[in-house]
Scaffold this motif. Structure first.
Motif, PDB file in Angstrom:
ATOM      1  N   LEU B 189       0.806  -1.223   0.000  1.00  0.00           N
ATOM      2  CA  LEU B 189       0.000   0.000   0.000  1.00  0.00           C
ATOM      3  C   LEU B 189       0.839   1.273   0.000  1.00  0.00           C
ATOM      4  CD1 LEU B 189      -2.940  -0.894   2.414  1.00  0.00           C
ATOM      5  CD2 LEU B 189      -2.898  -0.983  -0.081  1.00  0.00           C
ATOM      6  N   TYR B 192      -0.057   3.867  -2.440  1.00  0.00           N
ATOM      7  CA  TYR B 192      -1.421   4.391  -2.286  1.00  0.00           C
ATOM      8  C   TYR B 192      -1.486   5.508  -1.251  1.00  0.00           C
ATOM      9  CZ  TYR B 192      -3.113   0.234  -4.811  1.00  0.00           C
ATOM     10  OH  TYR B 192      -3.337  -0.729  -5.764  1.00  0.00           O
ATOM     11  N   ALA B 193      -0.512   5.583  -0.365  1.00  0.00           N
ATOM     12  CA  ALA B 193      -0.560   6.553   0.716  1.00  0.00           C
ATOM     13  C   ALA B 193      -0.179   7.942   0.212  1.00  0.00           C
ATOM     14  CB  ALA B 193       0.387   6.138   1.837  1.00  0.00           C
ATOM     15  N   GLN B 194      -0.793   8.935   0.816  1.00  0.00           N
ATOM     16  CA  GLN B 194      -0.400  10.305   0.521  1.00  0.00           C
ATOM     17  C   GLN B 194       0.925  10.590   1.248  1.00  0.00           C
ATOM     18  OE1 GLN B 194      -4.104  12.890   0.476  1.00  0.00           O
ATOM     19  NE2 GLN B 194      -5.024  10.958   1.113  1.00  0.00           N
ATOM     20  N   GLU B 197       1.925   9.874   5.052  1.00  0.00           N
ATOM     21  CA  GLU B 197       0.816   9.196   5.738  1.00  0.00           C
ATOM     22  C   GLU B 197       0.966   7.674   5.812  1.00  0.00           C
ATOM     23  OE1 GLU B 197      -3.019  10.471   4.294  1.00  0.00           O
ATOM     24  OE2 GLU B 197      -2.605  12.547   4.889  1.00  0.00           O
ATOM     25  N   PHE B 198       2.054   7.146   5.242  1.00  0.00           N
ATOM     26  CA  PHE B 198       2.225   5.684   5.285  1.00  0.00           C
ATOM     27  C   PHE B 198       2.748   5.258   6.652  1.00  0.00           C
ATOM     28  CE2 PHE B 198       4.587   1.673   4.846  1.00  0.00           C
ATOM     29  CZ  PHE B 198       3.528   0.866   4.475  1.00  0.00           C
TER      30      PHE B 198
END
Lengths: 198, 198
Positions: B189, B192-194, B197-198
């Motif tokens: 993921l 997919y994270a901004q 924000e991961f």
């Protein structure tokens, strides 16, 4: 379900909770992906009865796990490292209610709306706002949102065994719980996704 | 491990795979969150031996599941609805190797780098590129990335039982597999994270 009026910051079904863009037809397809069927709903109801008298003991395990890991306690602390006991206590009361909601509620649009609200409260948009937890980190990173699927799932099995059900029923309750946890975490990630990527 | 040179698009350990910003110290903390210990590594090795002769049968189950759900087949089809058999076959060969990697590989920086690569291949940055799958959707939505934790976990148990191990060992292998699946999906993921924000 006992009255929820005394749970701080619990706004399930309130008018102030926004409509989620995730609709019941989206949910139906997501449930298929998760192998989540009507049988799972029935096993969640059974699990709810088994878990109800153990809710505080479950929370003790989960909070003990967080307390034992500085990288997790940090999200309930100021960025200077001071733990915020009021914040921990308020979240705990809602986390207890989440066990009840997960096993007893209808997964309808009201429920979908509240899952979005829970997601926002872990994300920059709303973390710390509900509990006036000034100074705490402003987001739970995505990695821990997903990673928490494991402890929240694995630790429940011993509690499910305590209800006197057959081992086959315990396995079915456990599988239903696992699916429900993944379903919730998935929905909580909506605010983390970039536009069009959820 | 048999030679992987014939697996289309499999670039594990190749110089062309970028360094992941996710490092071994990040991994150590994430593993704690997932209750992933050295014992799980040993049970994954045991699972690898059990699953090795069943890899194609496992893929049959997983591909059967995808094939039975139009909303999942869609990601291996053109947006006009034509299934892309070459794309399905090439991914299948890598998915088989993923079972081997998951149970046999050291989870080191090379492994971390390849998990980022796998994430990119599900995200807009690289989906379809490796297999020249022109016309297919350009992303697997985040909801299905996370949702897939359930079928990839639940379906493995019957295969783990086939190795002649005690039920206690099957349970340990199954828990280790569950943790490993959540760990992989979490790492996938990353794209997919901004930012931050991961």
């Amino acid at each position: 379900m006992p009255s929820t009026a005394s749970i701080p910051g619990y706004t399930y079904g309130n008018a102030e909770v926004a409509e989620s863009p995730f609709r019941l037809d989206d949910l139906a397809i997501l449930k298929q992906t998760l192998l989540f069927t009507e049988a799972d709903v029935q096993y969640l109801r059974m699990a709810g009865t088994v878990l109800e008298p153990q809710v505080e003991a479950i929370l003790d395990v989960w909070y003990g796990f967080v307390a034992a890991h500085p990288h997790l306690v940090a999200y309930f602390s100021t960025t200077q490292g001071a733990v915020l006991p009021d914040y921990l206590a308020r979240v705990r009361a809602r986390f207890a209610q989440w066990i009840r909601d997960t096993t007893q509620r209808e997964y309808d649009q009201t429920w979908l709306n509240y899952q979005m609200e829970i997601g926002l409260r872990h994300h920059t948009e709303k973390k710390n706002h509900t509990d006036a937890a000034a100074g705490a980190p402003t987001i739970i990173p995505l990695r821990y949102m997903v990673g928490f699927i494991v402890p929240i799932t694995l630790t429940i099995k011993e509690f499910l065994k305590a209800g006197g059900h057959s081992s086959a029923e315990v396995e079915q309750m456990y599988a239903a719980w696992f699916k429900a946890v993944v379903l919730h975490v998935t929905l909580w990630l909506q605010p983390y996704a970039q536009p069009g990527e959820f």
